[in-house]
Design a protein around this motif. Structure first.
Motif, mmCIF file in Angstrom:
data_model
loop_
_atom_site.group_PDB
_atom_site.id
_atom_site.type_symbol
_atom_site.label_atom_id
_atom_site.label_comp_id
_atom_site.label_asym_id
_atom_site.label_seq_id
_atom_site.Cartn_x
_atom_site.Cartn_y
_atom_site.Cartn_z
ATOM 1 N N GLU A 153 -16.196 -45.838 -6.339
ATOM 2 C CA GLU A 153 -16.717 -47.905 -6.313
ATOM 3 C C GLU A 153 -16.339 -48.255 -8.230
ATOM 4 O OE1 GLU A 153 -20.721 -49.429 -4.334
ATOM 5 O OE2 GLU A 153 -20.648 -47.264 -4.645
ATOM 6 N N VAL A 204 -18.627 -49.892 4.606
ATOM 7 C CA VAL A 204 -18.129 -50.725 4.199
ATOM 8 C C VAL A 204 -16.931 -51.637 4.546
ATOM 9 C CG1 VAL A 204 -16.107 -50.529 2.087
ATOM 10 C CG2 VAL A 204 -18.706 -49.230 1.429
ATOM 11 N N HIS A 205 -16.510 -52.763 4.012
ATOM 12 C CA HIS A 205 -15.818 -53.815 4.953
ATOM 13 C C HIS A 205 -14.495 -53.495 3.995
ATOM 14 C CE1 HIS A 205 -18.442 -56.049 7.076
ATOM 15 N NE2 HIS A 205 -18.959 -56.508 6.090
ATOM 16 N N MET A 206 -13.234 -53.303 5.139
ATOM 17 C CA MET A 206 -11.889 -52.503 4.928
ATOM 18 C C MET A 206 -11.763 -53.825 3.508
ATOM 19 S SD MET A 206 -10.984 -50.248 5.365
ATOM 20 C CE MET A 206 -9.590 -49.863 4.998
ATOM 21 N N ALA A 234 -12.418 -41.668 -3.356
ATOM 22 C CA ALA A 234 -12.975 -43.381 -3.131
ATOM 23 C C ALA A 234 -13.689 -43.086 -3.943
ATOM 24 C CB ALA A 234 -14.535 -43.601 -2.071
ATOM 25 N N ASN A 282 -19.921 -45.251 5.582
ATOM 26 C CA ASN A 282 -20.476 -46.069 4.835
ATOM 27 C C ASN A 282 -20.643 -47.767 4.575
ATOM 28 O OD1 ASN A 282 -20.327 -43.693 2.155
ATOM 29 N ND2 ASN A 282 -17.941 -43.191 3.312
ATOM 30 N N VAL A 304 -11.689 -52.675 -0.353
ATOM 31 C CA VAL A 304 -11.310 -52.087 -0.723
ATOM 32 C C VAL A 304 -9.530 -52.080 -0.930
ATOM 33 C CG1 VAL A 304 -10.604 -49.652 0.259
ATOM 34 C CG2 VAL A 304 -12.516 -50.609 0.913
ATOM 35 N N ARG A 318 -9.508 -42.606 5.961
ATOM 36 C CA ARG A 318 -10.310 -44.357 5.055
ATOM 37 C C ARG A 318 -11.358 -45.392 6.616
ATOM 38 N NH1 ARG A 318 -4.809 -46.643 4.006
ATOM 39 N NH2 ARG A 318 -3.959 -48.359 5.599
ATOM 40 N N HIS A 319 -10.856 -45.208 7.315
ATOM 41 C CA HIS A 319 -11.275 -46.238 8.708
ATOM 42 C C HIS A 319 -12.591 -45.504 8.691
ATOM 43 C CE1 HIS A 319 -7.711 -49.353 8.083
ATOM 44 N NE2 HIS A 319 -7.117 -48.588 9.011
ATOM 45 N N TRP A 370 -14.173 -43.494 7.137
ATOM 46 C CA TRP A 370 -14.897 -43.303 5.821
ATOM 47 C C TRP A 370 -15.851 -44.579 5.645
ATOM 48 C CZ3 TRP A 370 -13.845 -46.783 1.903
ATOM 49 C CH2 TRP A 370 -15.080 -46.204 0.854
ATOM 50 N N ALA A 371 -14.843 -46.025 5.987
ATOM 51 C CA ALA A 371 -16.070 -47.424 5.591
ATOM 52 C C ALA A 371 -16.683 -47.060 7.111
ATOM 53 C CB ALA A 371 -14.058 -48.191 6.114
ATOM 54 N N TRP A 408 -14.318 -51.077 -4.070
ATOM 55 C CA TRP A 408 -13.641 -49.975 -3.544
ATOM 56 C C TRP A 408 -12.396 -49.625 -3.840
ATOM 57 C CZ3 TRP A 408 -17.153 -46.381 -2.644
ATOM 58 C CH2 TRP A 408 -18.097 -46.079 -2.070
#
Length: 156
Positions: free
Chosen positions: A117, A98-100, A115, A96, A103, A89-90, A92-93, A140
């Protein structure tokens, strides 16, 4: 892994017997062993519940299953897009951007591979609970699915 974890109770019971010098050492061994088996039973129960309560899709919503932690529904109109992924998942973040903090990880035992959105206006429409208490959704939602590609296609 659970059996190896249970083996840690054997030295504990031996230490308790050596420190206390009880008249009935088998009683202490039995109590510690029973407590270990009880923990293994709970671990198996949580795993079983996680794998037998599936996610479900109907014409209106995606219903989240997955056990005793998170549950609820996400209206299809609230879903902007769905992605399946195979890395952590990290990773993936990072891929993309994306900040955790944006999420919400719904799957606890298995590593998430889907995932979702949400639309910006979806916060009031999405109903999520964690152990019976309402949880505010984030942009997310990450979850585990046995067949992530099929789930992504069905929701889209």
């Amino acid at each position: 892994m659970m059996i190896v974890g249970l083996l840690g109770d054997i030295p504990l019971s031996l230490v308790l017997v050596a420190l206390c010098h009880p008249a009935h050492p088998w009683l202490i061994h039995g109590v510690v062993f029973t407590a270990g088996l009880y923990a293994v039973g709970w671990a198996l129960a949580v795993r079983s519940a996680s794998s037998t309560i599936p996610h479900a899709i109907d014409e209106r919503a995606l219903w989240l299953g997955g056990g005793m932690h998170y549950g609820g529904s996400i209206p299809r109109s609230s879903i902007r897009r769905v992605q399946s992924f195979h890395q952590s998942r990290h990773a993936w973040a990072v891929a993309n951007q994306v900040h955790m903090r944006d999420v919400l990880v719904v799957s606890r035992l298995d590593s998430p591979n889907v995932a979702i959105e949400l639309e910006d206006s979806a916060v009031s429409q999405v109903s999520l609970t964690r152990k019976g208490k309402r949880v505010a959704p984030r942009r997310w939602i990450l979850l585990y699915a046995d067949r992530p590609g099929e789930l992504a296609t069905a929701v889209s």
